[in-house]
Design an enzyme around this catalytic site. Structure first.
Site, PDB file in Angstrom:
ATOM      1  NE  ARG B  50      -3.306  -2.140   3.123  1.00  0.00           N
ATOM      2  CZ  ARG B  50      -4.233  -2.356   3.878  1.00  0.00           C
ATOM      3  NH1 ARG B  50      -4.627  -1.271   4.736  1.00  0.00           N
ATOM      4  NH2 ARG B  50      -4.814  -3.502   4.282  1.00  0.00           N
ATOM      5  CG  ASP B  52      -0.489   6.000   4.108  1.00  0.00           C
ATOM      6  OD1 ASP B  52      -1.206   4.747   3.961  1.00  0.00           O
ATOM      7  OD2 ASP B  52       0.362   5.851   5.293  1.00  0.00           O
ATOM      8  NE  ARG B 197       3.651   9.773   6.123  1.00  0.00           N
ATOM      9  CZ  ARG B 197       2.355  10.015   6.221  1.00  0.00           C
ATOM     10  NH1 ARG B 197       1.675   9.057   5.643  1.00  0.00           N
ATOM     11  NH2 ARG B 197       1.853  10.620   6.995  1.00  0.00           N
TER      12      ARG B 197
END
Lengths: 244, 244
Positions: B50, B52, B197
């Site tokens: 995935r 985001d 992140r």
């Protein structure tokens, strides 16, 4: 009255261009609205020149007169807090009351970016012109030199324009390849309407073999818009710097 | 049945992320819709992982099974003609029927871009994280070395994650300054949820002097999300390449 000079960056994608228009949002209008919000004044913001819809700026310049006593170097922060995220004031300073962003500009530099790869890149879709076929870099570089100096650039002006003189002087015109990007930088004492985009469209026709690089002098001499290439699209164009 | 591997670029700004979700448009869905339009088939597109909302990709990989007899190298062009401009298929090729984008990925490379200047730049607003204060480049560079090798990265994982193991191996982690941009490149055998992140958020705290670079080993050892820095925003993050 204080005369304030702003240096402005914007992503022109969502705007009808710099200049106020009946239909569509303009950058000028957005900034005038922000000035009204922080000073309460309805000012006339004078830009160094128009940019078209989709054209970007890294260093547009504009000025306005105000009675506000907000410290001038704080203006940029105050305005940015009221502006949409695709417009930013990077500098605000007090200038002589006679300073005029348009009349006093003596030189401008534009940048044009081509993304030269077979398949489009979504990250560049609003920020570079996608040319999917081979471009002969050497030929395009060769062609740039013919633009240097003072010429009547009528062939490189949108046909419905109305100006006093079509003579302009180009001081520098460079081309640089970095990865899949081709970056042009052109500096002159002024530019006719769509001039940079028509020059780039013509260079792309040279790069693709449709025109020869040494045809440029003939195109200039013809003073005929039809002789030059097509108008390259706005998304690759950046007003980089205005000199005073 | 033919197994087709796609390499995908996207601007994640307008999407809820890679993965299909009840509310909001996903990249996976857009591509599945395009596949349906050209093959008539409702396929299950398997992504390498995935991303985001707001995160971009220069080289996401996905695969799907099809009975279509469209030549496989034409798939990219056919799909691009049906996809929105912020998604692009840059490669399509036939792979072994056992190939699985997620299970077979052995390495991934992410890029993270910081725009480090006092005033925001509208051209980067969706493509880089704007840090307006001074960052000590040397200190951040010093810190990157502590991440290399195999570690339990629990401290750098979003706290609500659920995974078998929190041990990951980082092979390379570089930092480069070009103009006002700071570009991080990190390659590893896999990444926990929000790991890149949180690492970047922690490096920014080091760059701003809130944390010391040599605190990284302690943060890793603590296995405590609270010990690490904040989660840097999605707009600076790019899935650059997936290795098989």
């Amino acid at each position: 009255m204080v005369n304030i000079k702003l240096t402005i960056q914007y992503d022109g994608t969502s705007y009808c261009g710099w200049q106020k228009q009946k239909n569509g949002n303009s950058i000028q209008e957005e900034i005038e609205r922000a000035i009204k919000l922080i000073t309460g004044e309805r000012v006339n913001l004078i830009g160094s020149g128009r940019t078209d819809s989709g054209v970007h700026a890294k260093g547009q310049v504009a000025n306005f007169l105000t009675d506000s006593n907000i410290p001038v170097d704080r203006f940029k922060f105050a305005l940015n807090s009221k502006l949409p995220r695709d417009i930013s004031i990077i500098d605000s300073r007090r200038v002589d009351e006679k300073f005029h962003s348009r009349f006093d500009a003596i030189r401008k530099r534009y940048q044009y970016i081509i993304y030269n790869k077979k398949i489009r890149n979504p990250l560049y879709r609003n920020f570079a012109y996608h040319v999917p076929y081979f471009l002969n870099y050497k030929e395009m570089e060769e062609a740039t030199k013919y633009f240097l100096g003072s010429h009547d650039f009528s062939s490189f002006m949108a046909s419905n324009s109305n100006v006093k003189t079509t003579i302009r002087t180009i001081y520098t015109f460079t081309i640089k390849r970095t990865g899949d990007l081709i970056i042009f930088s052109i500096e002159g004492n002024g530019f006719l309407y769509n001039m940079v985009r028509i020059i780039i469209g013509t260079l792309v026709e040279i790069g693709s073999g449709k025109l020869k690089s040494d045809s440029i002098p003939y195109i200039i001499h013809s003073k005929n818009r039809e002789a030059a290439g097509y108008t390259a699209p706005p998304e690759g164009l950046y007003l980089e710097k205005v000199f005073y």
